[in-house]
Scaffold this motif. Structure first.
Motif, mmCIF file in Angstrom:
data_model
loop_
_atom_site.group_PDB
_atom_site.id
_atom_site.type_symbol
_atom_site.label_atom_id
_atom_site.label_comp_id
_atom_site.label_asym_id
_atom_site.label_seq_id
_atom_site.Cartn_x
_atom_site.Cartn_y
_atom_site.Cartn_z
ATOM 1 N N MET A 26 1.000 -1.123 0.006
ATOM 2 C CA MET A 26 0.039 0.088 -0.019
ATOM 3 C C MET A 26 0.917 1.093 0.025
ATOM 4 S SD MET A 26 -2.998 -1.343 -0.446
ATOM 5 C CE MET A 26 -3.874 0.449 -0.308
ATOM 6 N N GLU A 27 1.998 1.207 0.614
ATOM 7 C CA GLU A 27 2.664 2.408 0.760
ATOM 8 C C GLU A 27 3.470 2.493 -0.696
ATOM 9 O OE1 GLU A 27 7.386 3.320 2.422
ATOM 10 O OE2 GLU A 27 6.156 2.213 3.617
ATOM 11 N N TYR A 28 3.712 1.470 -1.369
ATOM 12 C CA TYR A 28 4.390 1.483 -2.733
ATOM 13 C C TYR A 28 3.495 1.922 -3.560
ATOM 14 C CZ TYR A 28 5.741 -0.201 -7.325
ATOM 15 O OH TYR A 28 6.190 -0.067 -8.717
ATOM 16 N N MET A 29 2.198 1.601 -3.663
ATOM 17 C CA MET A 29 1.190 1.845 -4.649
ATOM 18 C C MET A 29 0.930 3.455 -4.392
ATOM 19 S SD MET A 29 0.668 -0.585 -6.576
ATOM 20 C CE MET A 29 -0.609 0.118 -7.489
ATOM 21 N N ASN A 75 11.106 -4.958 -6.124
ATOM 22 C CA ASN A 75 12.364 -4.537 -6.657
ATOM 23 C C ASN A 75 12.526 -3.140 -5.854
ATOM 24 O OD1 ASN A 75 13.138 -6.722 -8.362
ATOM 25 N ND2 ASN A 75 12.182 -5.654 -10.162
ATOM 26 N N LYS A 76 11.597 -2.463 -5.878
ATOM 27 C CA LYS A 76 11.655 -0.968 -5.069
ATOM 28 C C LYS A 76 12.039 -1.119 -3.411
ATOM 29 C CE LYS A 76 11.114 2.158 -6.640
ATOM 30 N NZ LYS A 76 12.004 3.221 -7.363
ATOM 31 N N ALA A 77 11.321 -2.227 -2.907
ATOM 32 C CA ALA A 77 11.904 -2.594 -1.583
ATOM 33 C C ALA A 77 13.207 -3.078 -1.481
ATOM 34 C CB ALA A 77 10.855 -3.944 -1.111
ATOM 35 N N VAL A 78 13.825 -3.557 -2.343
ATOM 36 C CA VAL A 78 15.286 -4.027 -2.157
ATOM 37 C C VAL A 78 15.937 -2.457 -2.483
ATOM 38 C CG1 VAL A 78 17.274 -5.001 -3.417
ATOM 39 C CG2 VAL A 78 15.167 -6.185 -3.150
ATOM 40 N N LYS A 79 15.491 -1.488 -3.261
ATOM 41 C CA LYS A 79 16.250 -0.359 -3.199
ATOM 42 C C LYS A 79 16.012 0.401 -2.185
ATOM 43 C CE LYS A 79 16.250 -0.179 -8.480
ATOM 44 N NZ LYS A 79 15.902 0.751 -9.564
ATOM 45 N N TRP A 80 14.691 0.528 -1.563
ATOM 46 C CA TRP A 80 14.650 1.008 -0.448
ATOM 47 C C TRP A 80 15.351 0.490 0.985
ATOM 48 C CZ3 TRP A 80 8.781 1.989 -1.180
ATOM 49 C CH2 TRP A 80 8.439 2.894 -1.960
ATOM 50 N N GLN A 81 15.989 -0.633 0.811
ATOM 51 C CA GLN A 81 16.801 -1.419 1.839
ATOM 52 C C GLN A 81 15.753 -1.588 2.960
ATOM 53 O OE1 GLN A 81 20.273 1.081 2.923
ATOM 54 N NE2 GLN A 81 21.241 0.103 1.461
ATOM 55 N N ILE A 131 14.595 -4.660 2.457
ATOM 56 C CA ILE A 131 14.885 -6.217 2.251
ATOM 57 C C ILE A 131 16.119 -6.521 1.520
ATOM 58 C CG2 ILE A 131 12.500 -7.316 2.586
ATOM 59 C CD1 ILE A 131 12.116 -7.417 -0.512
ATOM 60 N N LYS A 132 16.954 -7.614 1.860
ATOM 61 C CA LYS A 132 17.809 -7.938 1.011
ATOM 62 C C LYS A 132 17.772 -8.137 -0.529
ATOM 63 C CE LYS A 132 20.343 -9.618 5.239
ATOM 64 N NZ LYS A 132 20.885 -10.780 5.855
ATOM 65 N N LYS A 133 16.702 -9.238 -0.645
ATOM 66 C CA LYS A 133 16.457 -9.677 -1.960
ATOM 67 C C LYS A 133 15.085 -9.622 -2.361
ATOM 68 C CE LYS A 133 17.043 -14.359 -0.026
ATOM 69 N NZ LYS A 133 17.657 -15.619 -0.315
ATOM 70 N N ASN A 134 14.882 -9.747 -3.537
ATOM 71 C CA ASN A 134 13.282 -9.844 -4.010
ATOM 72 C C ASN A 134 12.899 -11.295 -4.212
ATOM 73 O OD1 ASN A 134 10.857 -9.712 -5.175
ATOM 74 N ND2 ASN A 134 11.529 -8.366 -6.831
ATOM 75 N N VAL A 135 11.915 -11.900 -3.442
ATOM 76 C CA VAL A 135 11.778 -13.208 -3.397
ATOM 77 C C VAL A 135 11.098 -13.533 -4.682
ATOM 78 C CG1 VAL A 135 9.536 -12.938 -1.868
ATOM 79 C CG2 VAL A 135 10.686 -15.057 -2.078
#
Length: 376
Positions: A69-72, A143-149, A151-155
Motif C-alpha cells: 500500500m505504501e508502494y502503490m 524491486n523497489k523494496a530492495v532499493k529502499w533497503q 529487504i536484502k533480496k526480491n523473493v
C-alpha cells in the motif's frame, strides 16, 4: 569485530558489538536458537561479513500489506496510468492482500509464493495470464523494496510465474470483414468499425482520435491519444509507448468516408446547438461527448449477429487487419509500424500462423522465377 557465544539451556546464541549509536550508547546484536556452537559460529561469521561489507539490514517488521500500500501510493500512483492503477489496486485488494497481506516481508519465501500461484491456477481457476499480472505487480514492487533497503533480496525474482499457453487468434477473412462493413454502413458506429478494419488501431485510439489528428489531404491519421474508461469516468491519455504514437496511411475509401462522416457530424452540431459538447472527436455520440466503450461493444456484438459473420472481440478487428495485410504480401515491418508495435518480432510472434502460408507462396514464386530463367 567479533562475536561472543553463550549456551542457554539446550540452545546456543551469539552477540556482536555494532559500535555506538548517535547518543553514544553501545549497540549489540544478539541472535539465538542454534542447536550447536558451530551453527552459531557460522551464522555469526556471516553476520560480521555482512556488517563489514555494509550489506546488513535489520529484520523488517513491515507486512506485505503495509508495504504494497505504501508502494502503490508513493510510486504506483505516479508511474501508472489511471486505468492501470485501478486494475492493479483491484488485484491487490482481491487476491494479494487476502492471501499474503499479513506475512512480514522478511518472512516471504519462494515456496510460499509458489503455493499462492498454484492455488490461483489450480483451485480458483484463474488464467495463467492473470496470475502473471499478479506476479508482475509484486516483482516490480519488491524491486523497489530492495532499493529502499527494506529487504536484502526480491523473493519474487526467485519464483517463475505460470507459463503462458499460446492462444489462437480469431480473425475475419477479407470477405467476412467486407461483409460486416457493408452490413453496418448505415449504423451510427460505422466510422469506428471502418477505422478498426482499415487501420488496425486499438479501440481507445479510435475513440480518442480528433479531427486535428486527421490529414485527409495527404491521407493519414495520427495516433496521439487514447480514450480510457476509469472509475472517475472517461479519460483522455497519451499512448502507452513511444511506438504507439504513429502515423497511419489511409486509402481513398476511408478518406471519403471520413469526409462524409464529418458533414453528418456538422449537421448534428447545428441540431444540438449550445448543447453540443465539442471535443473535436471523430467518433462521438450525438451531443459530441465521447463514446462509452461498453455501449460500443454491445452494439458491435449485435451487429455481428445481424450481419452473420463469426463472433470475435472488437480487438480482433486489429488482428484481422494485420493478418489480411500479411496474407496480401505486405512486409511485416510495415504491418508492425501500422500497429505501433515496439519491435517487428512482436508482430511476427503474434501472427506466426500466417507465416507458413507466406513461405509456401514465396517458395512457389521462387520456383516460377527459376523456371522462367531456364526457359530463356
Amino acid at each position: 569485530m567479533k562475536g561472543y557465544f553463550r549456551k542457554r539451556g539446550e540452545k546456543w546464541s551469539f552477540t556482536v558489538d555494532l559500535g555506538r549509536d548517535n547518543q553514544g550508547k553501545r549497540k549489540q546484536k544478539t541472535v539465538s536458537g542454534f542447536k550447536t556452537k558451530k551453527e552459531a559460529q557460522i551464522a555469526c561469521n556471516e553476520l560480521i561479513n555482512q556488517l563489514n561489507k555494509g550489506e546488513y539490514l535489520e529484520p523488517n517488521e513491515m507486512t506485505l500489506e503495509e508495504f504494497i500500500m505504501e508502494y502503490m501510493q508513493s510510486q504506483g500512483k505516479q508511474i501508472l496510468r489511471p486505468k492501470t492503477f485501478e486494475t492493479h489496486m483491484f488485484i491487490i485488494d482481491k487476491h494479494i492482500i487476502p492471501e499474503l497481506g499479513k506475512v512480514k516481508i522478511d518472512n516471504l519465501s519462494p515456496a510460499m509464493v509458489q503455493k499462492f500461484y498454484n492455488k490461483k491456477i489450480n483451485e480458483e481457476h484463474y488464467s495463467a495470464d492473470y496470475v502473471r499480472t499478479m506476479h508482475s505487480i509484486l516483482r516490480t514492487a519488491f524491486n523497489k523494496a530492495v532499493k529502499w533497503q527494506y529487504i536484502k533480496k526480491n523473493v519474487f525474482q526467485l519464483v517463475d510465474p505460470p507459463r503462458l499457453e499460446s492462444k489462437e487468434i480469431k480473425t475475419w477473412s477479407l470477405e467476412e470483414a467486407t461483409k460486416f462493413l457493408h452490413s453496418v454502413e448505415k449504423q451510427r458506429f460505422y466510422i469506428v468499425y471502418l477505422l478498426a478494419v482499415y487501420t488496425g488501431m486499438r479501440q481507445g485510439e479510435i475513440l480518442g482520435l480528433r479531427w486535428d489528428h486527421c490529414d485527409l489531404k495527404n491521407g493519414t491519421v495520427s495516433v496521439r491519444q487514447t480514450l480510457s474508461r476509469t472509475s472517475k469516468g472517461l479519460l483522455f491519455e497519451e499512448p502507452k509507448t513511444k511506438s504507439s504514437k504513429r502515423l497511419i496511411s489511409i486509402p481513398n475509401h476511408v478518406i471519403d468516408a471520413l469526409k462524409k462522416h464529418r458533414v453528418e457530424q456538422n449537421k448534428q452540431k447545428l441540431i444540438a446547438g449550445i448543447g453540443y459538447e465539442d471535443h473535436d472527436l471523430v467518433a462521438c455520440i450525438e451531443t459530441g461527448k465521447p463514446i462509452n466503450s461498453r455501449n460500443l461493444i454491445r452494439h458491435f456484438k449485435r451487429m455481428i449477429k445481424e450481419s452473420g459473420v463469426p463472433d470475435i472481440r472488437f480487438h480482433d478487428l486489429r488482428h484481422s487487419h494485420a493478418t489480411i495485410m500479411l496474407q496480401l504480401g505486405e512486409h511485416p515491418k510495415v504491418v508492425s509500424e501500422r500497429l505501433g508495435h515496439s519491435k517487428i518480432t512482436v508482430t511476427l510472434d503474434l501472427y506466426s500462423h500466417v507465416i507458413p502460408n507466406m513461405q509456401k507462396d514465396a517458395a512457389f514464386k521462387f520456383e516460377q522465377a527459376m523456371k522462367d530463367v531456364m526457359r530463356k
